[in-house]
Design a protein around this motif. Structure first.
Motif, PDB file in Angstrom:
ATOM      1  N   ARG A  28       5.859  10.434  -7.010  1.00 53.80           N
ATOM      2  CA  ARG A  28       5.702   9.926  -5.652  1.00 53.80           C
ATOM      3  C   ARG A  28       4.693  10.816  -4.957  1.00 53.80           C
ATOM      4  NH1 ARG A  28      10.710   8.496  -1.634  1.00 53.80           N
ATOM      5  NH2 ARG A  28       9.505   7.503   0.016  1.00 53.80           N
ATOM      6  N   ARG A  87       5.407  -6.904  -1.931  1.00 50.36           N
ATOM      7  CA  ARG A  87       4.753  -5.604  -1.753  1.00 50.36           C
ATOM      8  C   ARG A  87       4.311  -5.091  -3.118  1.00 50.36           C
ATOM      9  NH1 ARG A  87       7.321  -0.763  -2.880  1.00 50.36           N
ATOM     10  NH2 ARG A  87       9.483  -0.882  -3.620  1.00 50.36           N
ATOM     11  N   LEU A  92       4.379  -2.646  -6.189  1.00 53.71           N
ATOM     12  CA  LEU A  92       5.493  -1.933  -6.802  1.00 53.71           C
ATOM     13  C   LEU A  92       5.078  -0.911  -7.844  1.00 53.71           C
ATOM     14  CD1 LEU A  92       7.839  -4.977  -7.545  1.00 53.71           C
ATOM     15  CD2 LEU A  92       8.055  -3.366  -5.636  1.00 53.71           C
ATOM     16  N   PRO A 100       3.538   4.168  -2.620  1.00 51.94           N
ATOM     17  CA  PRO A 100       4.828   4.767  -2.257  1.00 51.94           C
ATOM     18  C   PRO A 100       5.989   4.017  -2.902  1.00 51.94           C
ATOM     19  CG  PRO A 100       3.930   3.522  -0.414  1.00 51.94           C
ATOM     20  CD  PRO A 100       2.867   3.553  -1.469  1.00 51.94           C
ATOM     21  N   ASP A 101       7.018   4.772  -3.262  1.00 46.04           N
ATOM     22  CA  ASP A 101       8.228   4.193  -3.845  1.00 46.04           C
ATOM     23  C   ASP A 101       7.911   3.320  -5.062  1.00 46.04           C
ATOM     24  OD1 ASP A 101       9.890   5.334  -1.842  1.00 46.04           O
ATOM     25  OD2 ASP A 101       9.265   3.735  -0.473  1.00 46.04           O
ATOM     26  N   GLN A 123       7.946   1.760  -8.745  1.00 48.56           N
ATOM     27  CA  GLN A 123       9.027   1.421  -9.653  1.00 48.56           C
ATOM     28  C   GLN A 123       8.692   1.887 -11.065  1.00 48.56           C
ATOM     29  OE1 GLN A 123      11.895  -0.177  -8.289  1.00 48.56           O
ATOM     30  NE2 GLN A 123      10.718   0.600  -6.549  1.00 48.56           N
TER      31      GLN A 123
END
Length: 507
Positions: A25, A133, A135, A144-145, A147
């Protein structure tokens, strides 16, 4: 270790390396601002070339041809490039990040041209469409964030080029599998596994067709933290002939390669990673203090190479390669600004239409490799300001080919290409057609005349964006008289994002 076991080991390592960045991240997730880009587009209409699409399909649209299409010219130009670059108030910063959209420009034979385009339905794109969004990890923007992913194809954008093998159409990128498409509808059929133990191994975006109709390509492991290349060879029927591992002494970045009748040539651009977290190109820095390492691979023994060292160069694309008297000469377009090479057209991606952009102004140079002495050197050609060079593949491998390429010209509205040129360097001749200061010029492909075997008997077909009139178009030129301008052209009632590479399928 036997070859298949080595490839299985390589695959497991590549998968782990692909997953690792997805778990990171970034401390500095600098997303582009869609509002800033929109404001820039209103002021500078040429930025339409980097505008995100908002629909999974474009067209179909049928428009009249201006001029007269030459007799014998018939078929479809397929083009690929990054197209979906914005979601949920987040805009990619790097041009290489957008999800791929494949275009079909079909010459109908009745004086009209039809255009339609469709997003490549990769796992990444379809999952992000559903989520609304971004991923998954990209080449140049921290998400960001993010997967986790299982392998490279979970993050595959299929956005760089398109090719056809035995009537089958494929969308290609640098770091994942080829994705097969229906050549008529452009619907996605799915990723191709050439052999079960090779699933998700990179099949890069610049395959080259040999004189016997077979195809060579590579897959780079360096982009994922390791060393080595997978050298692919497909028969003219599209079946896998071989997949060999070429071990490399150091990691190196490469986007494409060159080929003679006997050899493949791979140039590894030295780089290092910055400490910390972030996407591949955010952390990558080309090392100008290190030499360019070049592998010359005999097609008969793809796992072995003769290695050369020469002065550093940042290269994305090669022209032709010729081989005579124990010397190979490879033509390459060099990028003098390594930051621009690391993130081409970064200012355009952010909506800054006033930035001083140096990309596209580098020289075309000859890399001369002496197979007997093991020495390599660069030689100047006197040509600069081009990119995306192509040539007639029928040119004998002993001879230097005539090159065709878009040209950057001072005074153009956009810091991009506005002309198309033909360069016969052996005779010191060049021809140039200027499309106009408001027109952005993309790669033009060479299409041979049916029934002719003489090199450079053919046409050029390429796509355009007219920023002043808000339209995208296509043009066909006589390759022997480029300076005479288009024989025929057609314009759409809308613009499409600029792409990278294409394939012409003759009918």
């Amino acid at each position: 270790m036997d070859r298949r076991r080595f490839l299985r080991t390589l695959l497991s390592g590549a998968t782990a390396l692909a997953v690792a960045p997805a778990l990171l991240r970034s401390e500095h997730a600098f997303a582009g601002d869609p509002a800033r880009f929109a404001a820039g587009l209103r002021e500078q209409p040429w930025l339409a070339g980097w505008k995100s699409v908002q629909s999974e399909t474009l067209g179909p649209a049928t428009v009249p041809l201006e001029g007269r299409l030459p007799a014998g010219f018939a078929g479809t130009l397929y083009r690929n490039g990054p197209a979906w670059t914005e979601r949920a108030g987040f805009r990619y910063e790097h041009w290489f990040d957008g999800d791929g959209m494949v275009h079909g420009w079909r010459f109908n034979g009745d004086g009209t041209l039809s255009h339609h385009a469709r997003m490549v339905a990769t796992p990444k794109f379809t999952r992000e469409q559903k989520a609304g969004r971004f991923l998954y990890p990209t080449a140049g923007t921290s998400i960001p964030d993010m997967q986790p992913i299982r392998n490279n194809d979970d993050a595959n954008t299929a956005n760089t080029s398109v090719t056809m093998i035995n009537g089958r159409l494929f969308a290609l990128s640098e770091a994942g599998s080829a994705f097969e498409l229906d050549p008529d509808e452009l619907t996605t059929l799915g990723p191709v596994t050439w052999r079960p133990d090779l699933a998700a191994i990179p099949f890069s975006a610049h395959p080259l067709v040999d004189r016997d109709g077979s195809m060579w390509n590579f897959g780079s492991i360096s982009m994922m933290g390791g060393n080595g290349l997978v050298v692919w060879h497909l028969g003219r029927d599209g079946a896998l002939a071989s997949a060999d591992v070429l071990e490399t002494p150091v990691p190196g970045y490469l986007h494409s390669f060159a080929m003679t009748d006997r050899h493949l040539v791979f140039a590894l651009i030295p780089f290092r990673y910055l400490e910390g977290k972030g996407a591949f190109f955010e952390r990558l820095r080309f090392r100008q203090d290190q030499p360019l390492r070049v592998a010359v691979v005999d097609k008969a023994t793809p796992s072995k190479a003769q290695w050369f060292e020469t002065d550093f160069a940042a290269i994305y694309h090669f022209g032709d390669a010729s081989e005579r008297d124990g010397r190979i000469t490879v033509r390459a377009v060099q990028h003098l600004d390594v930051e621009e090479a690391r993130s081409p057209m970064k200012a355009a991606m952010s909506g800054d239409g006033h930035a001083d952009v140096h990309g596209g102004k580098g020289p075309l140079r000859d890399l001369v490799l002496d197979l007997r002495s093991g020495k390599a050197q660069w030689e100047d050609t006197g040509v600069a300001g081009i990119e995306f060079p192509v040539f007639d593949a029928r040119t004998p491998s002993r001879d230097a080919a005539r090159l065709y390429a878009p040209i950057h010209a001072d005074g153009s509205t956009a810091p991009y290409f506005s002309r198309i040129g033909a360069f016969d360097l052996a005779r010191g001749r060049r021809q140039v057609h200027d499309y106009g200061r408001d027109v952005l010029v993309e790669e033009h492909l060479f299409v041979p005349w049916p029934g002719s075997t003489r090199p450079d008997d053919g046409w050029l077909v390429g796509t355009l964006l007219d920023a002043a009139k808000g339209r995208s178009g296509i043009a066909v030129l006589d390759a022997r008289r480029v300076d005479a301008g288009p024989l025929a052209q057609a314009w759409l009632p809308y613009t499409v994002p600029l792409g990278f590479h294409g394939h012409f399928a003759a009918r």
